[in-house]
Design a protein around this motif. Structure first.
Motif, PDB file in Angstrom:
ATOM      1  N   HIS A 186      44.292  98.566 -38.487  1.00 57.00           N
ATOM      2  CA  HIS A 186      45.750  98.699 -38.504  1.00 57.00           C
ATOM      3  C   HIS A 186      46.204  99.297 -39.844  1.00 57.00           C
ATOM      4  CE1 HIS A 186      45.606  96.405 -34.836  1.00 57.00           C
ATOM      5  NE2 HIS A 186      45.004  95.405 -35.461  1.00 57.00           N
ATOM      6  N   ALA A 187      45.403 100.242 -40.305  1.00 53.73           N
ATOM      7  CA  ALA A 187      45.669 100.888 -41.591  1.00 53.73           C
ATOM      8  C   ALA A 187      45.304 102.361 -41.473  1.00 53.73           C
ATOM      9  CB  ALA A 187      44.871 100.233 -42.715  1.00 53.73           C
ATOM     10  N   SER A 188      45.855 103.164 -42.367  1.00 56.31           N
ATOM     11  CA  SER A 188      45.581 104.594 -42.391  1.00 56.31           C
ATOM     12  C   SER A 188      45.317 105.034 -43.823  1.00 56.31           C
ATOM     13  CB  SER A 188      46.757 105.390 -41.812  1.00 56.31           C
ATOM     14  OG  SER A 188      46.985 105.064 -40.461  1.00 56.31           O
ATOM     15  N   GLY A 189      44.592 106.124 -43.959  1.00 57.90           N
ATOM     16  CA  GLY A 189      44.331 106.692 -45.269  1.00 57.90           C
ATOM     17  C   GLY A 189      45.162 107.949 -45.480  1.00 57.90           C
ATOM     18  N   HIS A 210      46.485  94.157 -53.007  1.00 60.67           N
ATOM     19  CA  HIS A 210      46.534  93.445 -51.730  1.00 60.67           C
ATOM     20  C   HIS A 210      45.993  94.347 -50.619  1.00 60.67           C
ATOM     21  CE1 HIS A 210      48.169  89.986 -53.598  1.00 60.67           C
ATOM     22  NE2 HIS A 210      49.386  90.469 -53.797  1.00 60.67           N
ATOM     23  N   ASP A 211      46.824  94.710 -49.635  1.00 58.03           N
ATOM     24  CA  ASP A 211      46.323  95.486 -48.501  1.00 58.03           C
ATOM     25  C   ASP A 211      46.439  96.986 -48.721  1.00 58.03           C
ATOM     26  OD1 ASP A 211      49.066  95.535 -48.384  1.00 58.03           O
ATOM     27  OD2 ASP A 211      49.230  94.607 -46.407  1.00 58.03           O
ATOM     28  N   ALA A 212      46.704  97.416 -49.937  1.00 54.66           N
ATOM     29  CA  ALA A 212      46.706  98.836 -50.289  1.00 54.66           C
ATOM     30  C   ALA A 212      45.606  99.096 -51.314  1.00 54.66           C
ATOM     31  CB  ALA A 212      48.062  99.257 -50.847  1.00 54.66           C
ATOM     32  N   ILE A 213      44.869 100.176 -51.109  1.00 52.11           N
ATOM     33  CA  ILE A 213      43.782 100.547 -52.013  1.00 52.11           C
ATOM     34  C   ILE A 213      43.943 102.028 -52.330  1.00 52.11           C
ATOM     35  CG2 ILE A 213      41.285 100.625 -52.353  1.00 52.11           C
ATOM     36  CD1 ILE A 213      41.109  98.662 -49.920  1.00 52.11           C
ATOM     37  N   VAL A 214      43.963 102.371 -53.591  1.00 47.69           N
ATOM     38  CA  VAL A 214      44.095 103.777 -53.966  1.00 47.69           C
ATOM     39  C   VAL A 214      42.901 104.174 -54.821  1.00 47.69           C
ATOM     40  CG1 VAL A 214      45.559 103.271 -55.979  1.00 47.69           C
ATOM     41  CG2 VAL A 214      45.612 105.542 -54.934  1.00 47.69           C
ATOM     42  N   GLN A 230      46.405 102.058 -46.668  1.00 51.39           N
ATOM     43  CA  GLN A 230      47.459 101.049 -46.615  1.00 51.39           C
ATOM     44  C   GLN A 230      47.829 100.804 -45.155  1.00 51.39           C
ATOM     45  OE1 GLN A 230      51.025 102.796 -48.574  1.00 51.39           O
ATOM     46  NE2 GLN A 230      49.823 104.669 -48.599  1.00 51.39           N
ATOM     47  N   PRO A 231      48.576  99.737 -44.863  1.00 52.39           N
ATOM     48  CA  PRO A 231      48.963  99.469 -43.480  1.00 52.39           C
ATOM     49  C   PRO A 231      49.635 100.680 -42.846  1.00 52.39           C
ATOM     50  CG  PRO A 231      49.494  97.604 -44.873  1.00 52.39           C
ATOM     51  CD  PRO A 231      49.063  98.694 -45.793  1.00 52.39           C
ATOM     52  N   ASP A 232      49.498 100.798 -41.533  1.00 49.47           N
ATOM     53  CA  ASP A 232      50.005 101.981 -40.836  1.00 49.47           C
ATOM     54  C   ASP A 232      51.466 102.266 -41.153  1.00 49.47           C
ATOM     55  OD1 ASP A 232      47.605 102.618 -39.548  1.00 49.47           O
ATOM     56  OD2 ASP A 232      48.010 101.230 -37.907  1.00 49.47           O
ATOM     57  N   TYR A 233      52.291 101.223 -41.122  1.00 49.71           N
ATOM     58  CA  TYR A 233      53.727 101.442 -41.337  1.00 49.71           C
ATOM     59  C   TYR A 233      53.995 101.978 -42.736  1.00 49.71           C
ATOM     60  CZ  TYR A 233      53.805  97.086 -44.054  1.00 49.71           C
ATOM     61  OH  TYR A 233      53.570  96.129 -45.011  1.00 49.71           O
ATOM     62  N   ALA A 234      53.250 101.478 -43.731  1.00 49.92           N
ATOM     63  CA  ALA A 234      53.437 101.937 -45.112  1.00 49.92           C
ATOM     64  C   ALA A 234      52.935 103.367 -45.275  1.00 49.92           C
ATOM     65  CB  ALA A 234      52.715 101.003 -46.078  1.00 49.92           C
TER      66      ALA A 234
END
Length: 391
Positions: A186-189, A210-214, A230-234
């Motif tokens: 449920h995340a996208s790059g 947290h649920d974001a990685i850069v 990060q999560p799909d919506y973000a």
């Protein structure tokens, strides 16, 4: 032959990096090889901005050297990096790796996928492979002693071994009835190339929030390729920003480590899904690369695992062409050597993602303590680093 139909020892479907490397290795081992790819032949454009890159470890680079294409890849804007820094936005957890401390020439190499694919295709052509770009298959006949691959346009490729290197949603895997376990994140790059105020210092950088990685990966021209998961919506919201707003958001997500983001290329978005095929071989079909497995990109190991598949398959097949490349023992050995390794890496990445994504205070404190201890213990840090390097 009738038209461009023909008989082959091995037919590889999928001309990306893993598929092309497999075809080249098989060809150099003396097998008759055809490569089928639905997209146009890859061509490296020297003036086009970087978009898609991969990080190669020492084991992957050694495979490219064995295939005779390492220099061609590196000459096309390949770039070695010698340090890596990883840190957590919400604790004191941080770890640093240095090539000199580990006694290795580099921690990895950042290469453009088009450079990699172009170099492999050039070597395939020079070695006499039957290359079928912009070609799709329409039907398959599974026979005890061979596979007949029917192409659009009427040609038929008869082969003793069919290699599926056709991506995470592999149509060949589906046609063979091989089940796959999917783990949707449920995340996208978000991928882009950026210029920064401060130099990247030949260092790969990664920050967990947290649920974001850069991640910032150093390029030969001084810019960085970024992967922001990060999560799909973000991710969708970030994609909707204009370049200036995106640059400011990225600076904040990265903690300003390299200063102001001064330039941004066009951005691309891709969904993140973990996959593991139930079987890596069935009959005369064998899976390699993303057709067999996909993992979260947080450690940049996806293509390295695919190249490890290629190496293992080449080692498992008979030493001399003329035998049966789809022999039961060979494909069983390949599956045994790769499936557990890939499953272990898949679970490890999911565990790290959970560990750094947790917002629980106790977990935050424990991960900070654990990372600090790993950073201070040279033998433990060396173990993790050399495993990532494939050594």
């Amino acid at each position: 032959m009738i038209g461009r139909s023909g008989e082959f020892d091995c037919v590889v479907v999928g001309g990306g990096a893993a598929g092309a490397a497999t075809a080249l290795g098989l060809l150099q081992a003396g097998w008759r090889v055809a490569l089928v790819e639905r997209k146009p032949r890859p061509r490296f454009p020297r003036g086009t901005p970087v978009t898609r890159v991969a990080t190669l470890n020492a084991a992957s680079m050694r495979l490219l050297e064995d295939l005779g294409v390492a220099r061609a890849v590196l000459d096309r804007r390949g770039h070695a990096f010698y340090r890596m820094e990883v840190w957590d936005a919400h604790s004191t957890a941080a770890i640093r790796f240095d090539a000199d401390d580990l006694g290795v020439p580099a921690l990895g190499w950042t290469v453009e996928l088009l450079a990699l694919e172009t170099s492999l295709w050039e070597a395939l052509e020079a070695n006499g492979a039957d290359l079928r770009a912009e070609t799709r298959w329409r039907a398959i006949d599974w026979r005890p002693d061979r596979v007949d691959l029917h192409l659009q346009g009427g040609d038929v490729l008869r082969t003793r071994l069919l290699v599926a290197a056709d991506g995470g949603e592999s149509p060949l895997r589906t046609r063979a009835g091989i089940a796959v376990r999917r783990t949707p994140y449920h995340a996208s790059g978000v991928v882009a190339t950026v210029g920064t105020r401060f130099a990247h210092e030949d260092t790969a950088w990664q920050r967990f929030d947290h649920d974001a990685i850069v991640a910032f990966l150093p390029l030969a021209d001084g810019r960085c390729s970024i992967v922001w998961s990060q999560p799909d919506y973000a991710a969708e919201a970030v994609m909707a920003l204009d370049d200036d707003a995106f640059a400011r958001a990225l600076e904040d997500a990265f903690g300003g480590r390299l200063g102001t983001i001064e330039s941004v290329s066009p951005r691309h978005l891709f969904p993140l899904v973990g996959r593991q095929a139930q079987d890596y071989a069935r009959g005369r079909l064998v899976l390699v690369g993303d057709a067999a497995h996909t993992i979260h990109p947080l450690a940049g190991q996806g293509l390295n695992l695919g190249f490890a598949d290629v190496q293992a398959l080449l080692e498992a097949l008979p030493n001399e062409a003329g035998g049966d490349p789809a022999g039961t023992d060979a494909l069983r050995e390949y599956t045994r050597s790769r499936r557990l390794e890939n499953e272990t890496m898949l679970r490890a990445m999911e565990g790290l993602r959970w560990l750094f994504g947790s917002r629980q205070p106790v977990v935050t404190a424990l991960r900070a303590a654990g990372v600090r201890q790993t950073d201070r213990r040279d033998l433990l840090k060396r173990f993790f680093a050399l495993r990532a390097l494939g050594l």
